[in-house]
Design an enzyme around this catalytic site. Structure first.
Site, mmCIF file in Angstrom:
data_model
loop_
_atom_site.group_PDB
_atom_site.id
_atom_site.type_symbol
_atom_site.label_atom_id
_atom_site.label_comp_id
_atom_site.label_asym_id
_atom_site.label_seq_id
_atom_site.Cartn_x
_atom_site.Cartn_y
_atom_site.Cartn_z
ATOM 1 N N ASP A 1 0.850 -1.190 0.000
ATOM 2 C CA ASP A 1 0.000 0.000 0.000
ATOM 3 C C ASP A 1 0.897 1.256 0.000
ATOM 4 O O ASP A 1 2.080 1.185 0.361
ATOM 5 C CB ASP A 1 -0.896 -0.069 1.249
ATOM 6 N N ASP B 1 2.225 5.902 -4.934
ATOM 7 C CA ASP B 1 1.537 7.086 -4.426
ATOM 8 C C ASP B 1 2.346 8.361 -4.654
ATOM 9 O O ASP B 1 3.205 8.731 -3.856
ATOM 10 C CB ASP B 1 1.243 6.908 -2.936
ATOM 11 N N GLU C 1 -2.708 6.949 -7.672
ATOM 12 C CA GLU C 1 -3.714 7.829 -7.063
ATOM 13 C C GLU C 1 -3.652 9.202 -7.682
ATOM 14 O O GLU C 1 -2.567 9.675 -8.008
ATOM 15 C CB GLU C 1 -3.379 8.047 -5.586
#
Ligand code: 13P
Length: 288
Positions: free
Chosen positions: A80, A102, A134
């Site tokens: 993540d 990210d 993202e």
């Protein structure tokens, strides 16, 4: 066993979503696995950079791979929120199933450049790996907050726009896309529930052309989450709510067993609380 891609395709066809749950330790891991196994549902285990540093990046992978083999359930491991090329390379080289690149806080061009470089590297090492990016800032901390994270996209004009989603996904070539559609990372102490913009989700799914991931799954109303899934969300990330469940379960276990020193006894309630919350989420995501 179904592949990650197949599970996502099935979720899209059935109008449901796969749950993604962040873990910091093996108690949380078993809480998530027990809930998924009881329901016979696929599940994604998420570990952020901090969670990987605590648990061990390689050890998290070994746990997931062994459960996949022993219990024969579709469980996948996602790196993540990974903020740099170096940290993306680390998990790709280890063999993670997916990675969230990210660059949401970077200026657009830098975000594109970094994401593209990571996607190219990931595919060159593992053609099956799923990459995600993202666009739009939704806060970065899975914890309690008094006020909404500064700069978070919670009003209509700050949400990801369908046309920018399309051009971004085309420019970087990712498999999954996480837009800013009203949710935020973390949970309000005052019980404030961020509004999810389902119409925007529908438009972005259409324009982006890849499955969508909802980050910041804690604290939103169940109804909003169900509508978001119907509108085109295929994976929902939850962290803060299970962190809270773990902590409360731990506190309960210690309170109920003041003289106990065996962790496998006083930690039982921490595992069962995580399992309970994950189970509730899975029931919502799978339309039960
Ligand atoms: P929450 O902490 O709001 O559940 O968000 C989790 C998340 O999106 C992790 O990627």
């Amino acid at each position: 066993m179904k592949t990650y891609r197949e599970c996502i395709e099935d979720a899209e066809k059935e109008g449901v979503a796969i749950g993604h749950f962040n873990i910091s330790n093996t108690e949380m891991f078993w809480g998530v696995i027990n809930a998924a196994k009881t329901r016979d549902l696929p599940v994604i285990i998420g570990v952020s950079e901090g969670e990987r540093d605590f648990l061990g990046a390689r050890q998290a992978l070994t746990l997931v791979q062994s459960v996949r083999k022993d219990l024969d359930i579709p469980v996948f491991l996602n790196a993540d929120h990974t903020y740099s090329y170096e940290r993306v390379k680390e998990v790709v080289d280890l063999g993670y199933d997916s990675v969230v690149i990210d660059g949401a806080k970077l200026p657009r061009e830098e975000n594109i450049e970094m994401t593209k470089k990571c996607v190219e590297y990931a595919r060159s090492v593992n053609p099956d790996i799923l990459t995600e990016c993202e666009l739009g800032y939704i806060g970065s901390s899975s914890s309690w907050f008094d006020d909404l994270p500064e700069g978070a996209a919670v009003s209509e004009e700050l949400l990801t726009r369908p046309e920018e989603a399309k051009s971004f996904v085309e420019a970087v070539g990712v498999d999954l896309f996480a837009p800013a559609v009203g949710s935020v990372h973390g949970m309000s102490r005052k019980g404030l529930k961020p509004k999810l913009y389902t119409e925007r989700i529908r438009e972005i799914r259409e324009s982006a052309g890849v499955p969508l991931v909802l980050h910041g799954g804690s604290g939103s109303s169940d109804e909003d989450i169900k509508e978001a899934i119907k509108a085109g969300i295929s994976i929902v990330h939850v962290s803060t709510e299970i962190r809270v469940a773990y902590k409360e379960g731990l506190a309960k276990g210690l309170e109920e067993n003041p003289d106990e020193v065996a962790p496998y006894r006083y930690l039982k309630t921490a595992v069962s609380e995580v399992e309970r919350v994950v189970g509730e989420k899975l029931d919502i995501f799978s339309g039960k």
